[in-house]
Design a protein around this motif. Structure first.
Motif, PDB file in Angstrom:
ATOM      1  N   ARG A 220      45.080   1.147  15.018  1.00  0.00           N
ATOM      2  CA  ARG A 220      45.367   2.444  15.645  1.00  0.00           C
ATOM      3  C   ARG A 220      44.175   3.376  15.426  1.00  0.00           C
ATOM      4  N   PRO A 221      44.072   4.441  16.244  1.00  0.00           N
ATOM      5  CA  PRO A 221      42.973   5.390  16.031  1.00  0.00           C
ATOM      6  C   PRO A 221      43.004   5.902  14.580  1.00  0.00           C
ATOM      7  N   GLY A 222      41.842   6.030  13.973  1.00  0.00           N
ATOM      8  CA  GLY A 222      41.767   6.501  12.586  1.00  0.00           C
ATOM      9  C   GLY A 222      41.738   5.353  11.587  1.00  0.00           C
ATOM     10  N   GLU A 223      42.127   4.176  12.025  1.00  0.00           N
ATOM     11  CA  GLU A 223      42.075   3.021  11.117  1.00  0.00           C
ATOM     12  C   GLU A 223      40.772   2.262  11.336  1.00  0.00           C
ATOM     13  N   THR A 224      40.195   1.782  10.243  1.00  0.00           N
ATOM     14  CA  THR A 224      38.954   1.008  10.327  1.00  0.00           C
ATOM     15  C   THR A 224      39.205  -0.395   9.800  1.00  0.00           C
ATOM     16  N   VAL A 225      38.778  -1.383  10.563  1.00  0.00           N
ATOM     17  CA  VAL A 225      38.888  -2.768  10.088  1.00  0.00           C
ATOM     18  C   VAL A 225      37.475  -3.321   9.930  1.00  0.00           C
ATOM     19  N   LEU A 226      37.123  -3.691   8.713  1.00  0.00           N
ATOM     20  CA  LEU A 226      35.791  -4.230   8.444  1.00  0.00           C
ATOM     21  C   LEU A 226      35.888  -5.729   8.208  1.00  0.00           C
ATOM     22  N   ILE A 227      35.136  -6.483   9.000  1.00  0.00           N
ATOM     23  CA  ILE A 227      35.122  -7.944   8.845  1.00  0.00           C
ATOM     24  C   ILE A 227      33.654  -8.356   8.767  1.00  0.00           C
ATOM     25  N   PRO A 228      33.282  -9.091   7.739  1.00  0.00           N
ATOM     26  CA  PRO A 228      31.872  -9.496   7.657  1.00  0.00           C
ATOM     27  C   PRO A 228      31.503 -10.453   8.788  1.00  0.00           C
ATOM     28  N   SER A 229      30.223 -10.554   9.077  1.00  0.00           N
ATOM     29  CA  SER A 229      29.801 -11.551  10.065  1.00  0.00           C
ATOM     30  C   SER A 229      30.085 -12.942   9.480  1.00  0.00           C
ATOM     31  N   PRO A 230      30.268 -13.955  10.348  1.00  0.00           N
ATOM     32  CA  PRO A 230      30.727 -15.262   9.863  1.00  0.00           C
ATOM     33  C   PRO A 230      29.953 -15.810   8.663  1.00  0.00           C
ATOM     34  N   ILE A 231      28.653 -15.616   8.597  1.00  0.00           N
ATOM     35  CA  ILE A 231      27.873 -16.179   7.488  1.00  0.00           C
ATOM     36  C   ILE A 231      28.260 -15.547   6.140  1.00  0.00           C
ATOM     37  N   LEU A 232      28.760 -14.311   6.189  1.00  0.00           N
ATOM     38  CA  LEU A 232      29.196 -13.667   4.945  1.00  0.00           C
ATOM     39  C   LEU A 232      30.710 -13.794   4.729  1.00  0.00           C
ATOM     40  N   CYS A 233      31.420 -14.398   5.705  1.00  0.00           N
ATOM     41  CA  CYS A 233      32.869 -14.652   5.522  1.00  0.00           C
ATOM     42  C   CYS A 233      33.085 -15.852   4.622  1.00  0.00           C
ATOM     43  N   THR A 234      32.333 -16.915   4.903  1.00  0.00           N
ATOM     44  CA  THR A 234      32.508 -18.124   4.092  1.00  0.00           C
ATOM     45  C   THR A 234      31.735 -17.933   2.773  1.00  0.00           C
ATOM     46  N   ASP A 235      31.879 -18.911   1.891  1.00  0.00           N
ATOM     47  CA  ASP A 235      31.314 -18.731   0.546  1.00  0.00           C
ATOM     48  C   ASP A 235      29.809 -18.497   0.587  1.00  0.00           C
ATOM     49  N   ASN A 236      29.379 -17.488  -0.148  1.00  0.00           N
ATOM     50  CA  ASN A 236      27.954 -17.149  -0.234  1.00  0.00           C
ATOM     51  C   ASN A 236      27.744 -16.415  -1.554  1.00  0.00           C
ATOM     52  N   ALA A 237      26.497 -16.162  -1.901  1.00  0.00           N
ATOM     53  CA  ALA A 237      26.260 -15.496  -3.183  1.00  0.00           C
ATOM     54  C   ALA A 237      25.660 -14.110  -3.021  1.00  0.00           C
TER      55      ALA A 237
END
Ligand code: KG4
Length: 334
Positions: free
Chosen positions: A289-306
């Motif tokens: 909804r307006p006012g809500e922010t959804v942050l999703i990393p790009s795929p390379i940072l979604c899977t396991d990384n350091a």
């Protein structure tokens, strides 16, 4: 040219089937993100074999550390701290990054920071230009975990709800295994679902809609899908996996938005391997909804990384929350 206030940290990760080394500047800029995936070593077993995983981590970690330092254009003496995942994960695997990090800390005389892998995942979007602000609601959805947290700060994560049986990614993997689609199942099911002609609802909704129900469950859906495949060999596979994926993702979206709205928190972070799913991103955007922010990393940072390990490590560094060299590994996140 870097000034006195520049903090550079290295992160090491070996909790499951990726060996990873990341280097991060001031907790926000990724200078190196080197990942060695063992997926080819495990694919013939349709899952991770712990003994193979830990041996492979040991074989590659030193070369990966060198590669990351070279890629970042720095040497050990430029590092201000070293962070490593010490929980949750496969204990034999976790030990490789942990012991390597301790060696870097001891020889370089820099602080060592043991990091919770789940907390690190939820830090990933803040390595891509999003300003960090607490609190946020974090949905962690991967092959080993499915849970929602309220995150108040580094080391301050409150569990809101988690799966009572399988993780969401595990259901993708097991269904893909049954259907001979290969491993890991998530990306293959996603691709196949896109080709479904008929978008029918073949499986019932998982759990209740009640805002008080914070649980996740994937074992019943997984069994229903596998039974359906056995009993209906004439139904196109793409229609079955489409219907499975819709039900699997719908629950994630429902639970995370309910948690955020109940707690009046406007920022949601979605991370972990399943967050790479494009349909999940679309469903989250539709529900937002307006006012809500959804942050999703790009795929390379979604899977396991350091990079994410070095990133959250920076927050601990700022707080002066360091670990001792006697720190152990743990299968669970505690
Ligand atoms: O976070 P991650 O790399 O590591 C572990 O959980 O160990 O997540 C891997 C999981 C696997 O179950 C994989 O099938 C799932 O994430 N996954 C996906 C997608 N990409 C990876 N699931 C659904 N859709 C995807 N595109």
């Amino acid at each position: 040219m870097k000034g006195n206030n520049d903090i550079i940290g290295i992160g090491l990760e070996s909790s499951c089937d990726e060996t990873a080394v990341g280097i991060v500047h001031n907790g926000t800029d990724v200078l190196a993100n080197c990942i060695f995936s063992q997926v080819d070593l495990h694919s013939e077993y349709f899952g991770v074999v712990p003994e193979i995983a830990s041996r492979s981590h040991l074989e590659v970690i030193n070369a990966l550390i060198r590669k990351a330092l070279q890629g970042a254009g720095i040497s050990f003496k430029d590092l201000h701290y070293v962070a490593a995942t010490n929980r949750p994960g496969l204990v034999g695997s976790l030990l490789i990054a942990l012991q390597s990090a301790k060696a870097i800390s001891y020889t370089g005389n820099i602080p060592f920071i043991a990091v919770n892998h789940l907390e690190a995942h939820l830090y990933a979007p803040f390595l891509e230009g999003n300003a960090l602000s607490y609190p946020f609601i974090g949905l962690l959805v991967s092959g080993g975990n499915t849970a929602v947290y309220r995150v108040e700060g580094a080391g301050r994560m409150e569990l809101i709800g988690k799966t009572v049986d399988d993780a969401a990614g595990e259901a993708f993997d097991k269904i893909a295994k049954f259907a001979n689609l290969g491993y890991p199942g998530g990306p293959r099911i996603e691709k196949m679902a896109e080709t479904a002609r008929e978008k029918r609802k073949l499986f019932p909704k998982i759990l209740s809609d009640s805002p008080d129900d914070t649980r996740f469950s994937y074992s019943g859906l997984k069994t229903a899908v596998i039974n359906f495949m056995k009993e209906n060999p004439g139904t196109p596979l793409e229609e079955i996996v489409y219907s499975f994926q819709e039900r699997a993702l719908e629950l994630l979206v429902r639970r995370v938005f309910t948690a955020a709205r109940k707690q009046s928190v406007a920022t949601i972070v979605v991370a972990g391997g399943v967050a790479a799913n494009g349909r999940l991103r679309q469903l989250l955007e539709e529900e937002r909804r307006p006012g809500e922010t959804v942050l999703i990393p790009s795929p390379i940072l979604c899977t396991d990384n350091a990079a994410m390990v070095a990133g959250i490590g920076y927050r601990y560094f700022l707080q002066g929350s360091f670990s001792t060299l006697t720190e152990d590994v743990f299968a669970r996140s505690q």
